[in-house]
Design an enzyme around this catalytic site. Structure first.
Site, PDB file in Angstrom:
ATOM      1  N   THR A   1      31.891  26.571  37.842  1.00 27.82           N
ATOM      2  CA  THR A   1      32.877  25.934  38.726  1.00 27.82           C
ATOM      3  C   THR A   1      32.826  26.654  40.064  1.00 27.82           C
ATOM      4  OG1 THR A   1      34.573  27.425  37.895  1.00 27.82           O
ATOM      5  CG2 THR A   1      34.464  25.251  36.889  1.00 27.82           C
TER       6      THR A   1
ATOM      7  N   PHE B   1      38.579  36.281  29.069  1.00 26.20           N
ATOM      8  CA  PHE B   1      39.026  37.477  29.798  1.00 26.20           C
ATOM      9  C   PHE B   1      37.956  38.557  29.683  1.00 26.20           C
ATOM     10  CE2 PHE B   1      42.785  35.227  28.171  1.00 26.20           C
ATOM     11  CZ  PHE B   1      43.439  34.950  29.363  1.00 26.20           C
TER      12      PHE B   1
ATOM     13  N   GLU C   1      32.447  41.632  33.211  1.00 29.77           N
ATOM     14  CA  GLU C   1      31.000  41.815  33.210  1.00 29.77           C
ATOM     15  C   GLU C   1      30.715  43.280  32.914  1.00 29.77           C
ATOM     16  OE1 GLU C   1      28.952  40.237  36.596  1.00 29.77           O
ATOM     17  OE2 GLU C   1      30.020  38.339  36.455  1.00 29.77           O
TER      18      GLU C   1
ATOM     19  N   LEU D   1      43.313  50.965  38.690  1.00 30.02           N
ATOM     20  CA  LEU D   1      43.908  51.711  39.800  1.00 30.02           C
ATOM     21  C   LEU D   1      42.859  52.610  40.449  1.00 30.02           C
ATOM     22  CD1 LEU D   1      47.451  52.740  38.463  1.00 30.02           C
ATOM     23  CD2 LEU D   1      46.895  51.024  40.209  1.00 30.02           C
TER      24      LEU D   1
ATOM     25  N   ASN E   1      43.973  37.302  36.455  1.00 33.04           N
ATOM     26  CA  ASN E   1      43.024  37.796  37.454  1.00 33.04           C
ATOM     27  C   ASN E   1      43.715  38.129  38.775  1.00 33.04           C
ATOM     28  OD1 ASN E   1      40.776  37.899  35.896  1.00 33.04           O
ATOM     29  ND2 ASN E   1      39.753  36.119  36.776  1.00 33.04           N
TER      30      ASN E   1
ATOM     31  N   ARG F   1      27.414  38.686  43.410  1.00 30.81           N
ATOM     32  CA  ARG F   1      28.308  37.730  44.065  1.00 30.81           C
ATOM     33  C   ARG F   1      29.495  38.434  44.718  1.00 30.81           C
ATOM     34  NH1 ARG F   1      28.615  33.327  39.367  1.00 30.81           N
ATOM     35  NH2 ARG F   1      28.093  35.161  38.141  1.00 30.81           N
TER      36      ARG F   1
ATOM     37  N   CYS G   1      34.653  36.437  39.970  1.00 28.52           N
ATOM     38  CA  CYS G   1      35.955  35.990  39.450  1.00 28.52           C
ATOM     39  C   CYS G   1      37.128  36.263  40.384  1.00 28.52           C
ATOM     40  CB  CYS G   1      36.204  36.646  38.102  1.00 28.52           C
ATOM     41  SG  CYS G   1      34.855  36.362  36.961  1.00 28.52           S
TER      42      CYS G   1
HETATM   43  C1  UGA Z   1      37.342  40.010  35.822  1.00 30.91           C
HETATM   44  C2  UGA Z   1      38.473  40.307  34.819  1.00 30.91           C
HETATM   45  O1  UGA Z   1      38.635  41.720  34.669  1.00 30.91           O
HETATM   46  C3  UGA Z   1      38.185  39.674  33.464  1.00 30.91           C
HETATM   47  O2  UGA Z   1      39.285  39.883  32.583  1.00 30.91           O
HETATM   48  C4  UGA Z   1      37.966  38.179  33.665  1.00 30.91           C
HETATM   49  O3  UGA Z   1      37.659  37.530  32.453  1.00 30.91           O
HETATM   50  C5  UGA Z   1      36.823  37.985  34.612  1.00 30.91           C
HETATM   51  O4  UGA Z   1      37.143  38.603  35.876  1.00 30.91           O
HETATM   52  C6  UGA Z   1      36.626  36.495  34.797  1.00 30.91           C
HETATM   53  O5  UGA Z   1      37.519  35.814  35.324  1.00 30.91           O
HETATM   54  O6  UGA Z   1      35.632  35.959  34.304  1.00 30.91           O
HETATM   55  P1  UGA Z   1      34.918  41.069  36.343  1.00 30.91           P
HETATM   56  O7  UGA Z   1      34.901  40.192  37.543  1.00 30.91           O
HETATM   57  O8  UGA Z   1      33.740  41.127  35.481  1.00 30.91           O
HETATM   58  O9  UGA Z   1      36.164  40.665  35.360  1.00 30.91           O
HETATM   59  O10 UGA Z   1      35.151  42.542  36.864  1.00 30.91           O
HETATM   60  P2  UGA Z   1      36.332  43.617  36.888  1.00 30.91           P
HETATM   61  O11 UGA Z   1      35.943  44.757  36.057  1.00 30.91           O
HETATM   62  O12 UGA Z   1      37.634  43.000  36.644  1.00 30.91           O
HETATM   63  O13 UGA Z   1      36.254  44.077  38.420  1.00 30.91           O
HETATM   64  C7  UGA Z   1      36.528  43.160  39.475  1.00 30.91           C
HETATM   65  C8  UGA Z   1      36.431  43.869  40.814  1.00 30.91           C
HETATM   66  O14 UGA Z   1      37.496  44.801  40.980  1.00 30.91           O
HETATM   67  C9  UGA Z   1      35.152  44.669  41.004  1.00 30.91           C
HETATM   68  O15 UGA Z   1      34.693  44.505  42.326  1.00 30.91           O
HETATM   69  C10 UGA Z   1      35.572  46.095  40.748  1.00 30.91           C
HETATM   70  O16 UGA Z   1      34.765  47.033  41.405  1.00 30.91           O
HETATM   71  C11 UGA Z   1      36.969  46.082  41.311  1.00 30.91           C
HETATM   72  N1  UGA Z   1      37.835  47.111  40.716  1.00 30.91           N
HETATM   73  C12 UGA Z   1      38.237  47.012  39.423  1.00 30.91           C
HETATM   74  C13 UGA Z   1      38.236  48.192  41.488  1.00 30.91           C
HETATM   75  O17 UGA Z   1      37.877  48.300  42.692  1.00 30.91           O
HETATM   76  N2  UGA Z   1      39.040  49.131  40.934  1.00 30.91           N
HETATM   77  C14 UGA Z   1      39.475  49.064  39.650  1.00 30.91           C
HETATM   78  O18 UGA Z   1      40.221  49.954  39.223  1.00 30.91           O
HETATM   79  C15 UGA Z   1      39.041  47.984  38.870  1.00 30.91           C
END
Ligand code: UGA
Length: 435
Positions: A84, A150, A153, A253, A211, A331, A263
């Site tokens: 999507t 949820f 990656e 955090l 999210n 992405r 996402c």
């Molecule tokens: C996210 C959600 O965590 C999943 O639960 C959800 O299923 C998924 O999107 C989705 O909608 O498919 P993802 O995008 O794989 O998962 O990655 P995250 O680990 O959530 O990180 C997202 C972004 O936040 C990254 O750029 C990461 O570097 C950043 N981040 C995350 C931080 O800068 N600090 C943190 O403490 C955590």
């Protein structure tokens, strides 16, 4: 039970393999011929730790096919996990693939089945799918359900196999019964994951709300980091100090270069649009989107400032390109605007990422140098910028870096490296949120 999965992309593949691990017979439909051939040869088209092993382990219960009709025949549940993408121009999710898949499934079905959306779709999509399906097959009792994922990656298999919760939007006893059996492996002891049955719209909104909340949490700590720098505080200690409050919790955090990926950026934007159109704007999330965009644009300025205001002719090593570690996904990675700006300002860039180089190539300027490993990228560099928190970067000693680099500037956008060791070796270190 038999399950069909429409779409062998990231979500379809991980979910399909995990369903096979639950003991179900799974047929995954992939329309792209090259991708299908790779999957049939059991080559994974994406990098996800443990996926190839899981597919190999449950090979006997996994089938990959181009034929939707063949896959849905005899399936009790058909999951739609097609892409999507954000529609050009208006920030809405492009649902044409989802609707086309639903209609094709409905036409191909020969017995009552539950069609389940796994793709992240705007609120109201489930009900639109129900109408499409009913129009296509008025002769057949087809139920529609929404089952958002949820999965993070890099951690997707553990997230799927040990979920905090499973959310199912559906409105009939039969759909509920089928989905309960799909998830029996995690819903029963010893895991006993809660399975929430809700209305379609609620399940769809839970996905966006989760999210958006997490993106907000990351953005909050990023703003605290900026403030900490100004007032002489330490954001790592702030995160620890607030995270110990059970109402806040310690996860998500970690201050950094801003969130990216497939996402958070897409889903926050989509929620903003959905809410605006519903007449209930989410001002908080609008601000999260704007603050995060500005943050990603400002990372280059941090590097330029660390190098005395001018990077022209300077050699800069970049460690990590993907939006986070343990993925090859580029992405919306903060590396993209960072590298583009430094390149535009005349820096010579030497980059390395353990998994993302192939995905990164078409997205980054042609002039940059692609290196074989992290130390090779650092060789002769005036400064080093850490963009992605790959663990292997931490294993490189300050002494090795000292020997490799020409300059003494390290900008650590993830607070990943051992700052004390770098300082002792004579480096000037710019971290995040360290006043
Ligand atoms: C996210 C959600 O965590 C999943 O639960 C959800 O299923 C998924 O999107 C989705 O909608 O498919 P993802 O995008 O794989 O998962 O990655 P995250 O680990 O959530 O990180 C997202 C972004 O936040 C990254 O750029 C990461 O570097 C950043 N981040 C995350 C931080 O800068 N600090 C943190 O403490 C955590």
């Amino acid at each position: 039970m038999r399950i069909a999965m429409i779409g062998g992309g990231y979500v379809g593949l991980v979910s399909g393999a995990c369903f096979a691990a639950f003991g179900h017979e799974v047929a995954i439909v992939e329309a792209d011929a090259a991708r299908l051939a790779a999957l049939r040869a059991r080559r994974m088209p994406i990098y996800e730790p443990g996926l190839a092993e899981l597919v190999a382990e449950h090979d006997a219960r996994l089938r990959f096919t181009a034929s939707l009709a063949e896959a849905v025949a005899g399936a009790e549940a058909v999951f739609i996990a097609v892409g999507t993408p954000t529609r050009r121009g208006d920030g809405h999710a492009d649902l044409s693939y989802v609707f086309a898949a639903a209609e094709q499934v409905a036409r191909a079905l020969t017995a009552p089945t539950v069609i389940v959306t796994k793709s992240t779709v705007p609120v109201g999509t489930g009900r639109r799918i129900a109408r499409i399906v009913a129009e296509a097959r008025p002769d057949l009792a087809i139920e529609v359900a929404s089952n958002p994922e949820f999965l993070r990656e890099g951690n997707a298999i553990a997230d799927f196999m040990h979920p905090d919760r499973v959310v199912v939007g559906c409105e009939s006893a039969r759909a509920r019964e089928v989905l309960a059996r799909v998830y029996a492996a995690v819903a029963t002891p010893p895991l006993s994951a809660p399975v929430l049955f809700t209305r379609l719209e609620t399940a769809e909104l839970i996905k966006y709300a989760a999210n958006a909340f997490l993106a907000m949490k990351v953005t909050f700590i990023n703003e605290m980091a900026d403030l900490a720098e100004r007032v002489g505080a330490d954001v790592g200690e702030i995160a620890h100090g607030i995270g110990l409050d059970a109402r806040i919790g310690p996860r998500f955090l970690q201050a950094g270069p801003g969130f990216g990926g497939s996402c958070f950026p897409k889903d926050t934007l989509a929620l903003v649009r959905i809410a605006q159109e519903a007449g209930a704007p989410t001002r908080l999330i609008e601000t999260v989107v704007a603050v995060n965009d500005a943050r990603k644009a400002a990372n280059a300025a941090r590097v330029i400032a660390a190098m005395g205001g001018d990077v022209r002719g300077k050699t800069i090593a970049v460690w990590g390109l993907t939006f986070k570690a343990e993925t090859d996904d580029m992405r919306d990675s903060p590396a993209i605007p960072l590298v583009a700006r430094l390149d535009g300002d005349g820096a010579r860039l030497r980059v390395f990422d353990p998994q993302g180089m192939e995905q990164a190539r078409p997205l980054l300027p042609g002039r940059i140098e692609w290196c074989d490993d992290a130390l090779a990228a650092a060789r002769g560099a005036d400064a080093l910028v850490v963009v992605t928190e790959w663990k292997q970067f931490r294993d490189i000693s300050a002494a090795a870096l000292l020997a490799a680099m020409a300059g003494r500037v390290v900008v650590d956008l993830r607070n990943l490296l051992d700052e004390a060791a770098l300082l002792e070796a004579g480096f000037a270190v710019v971290g995040i949120g360290k006043g």
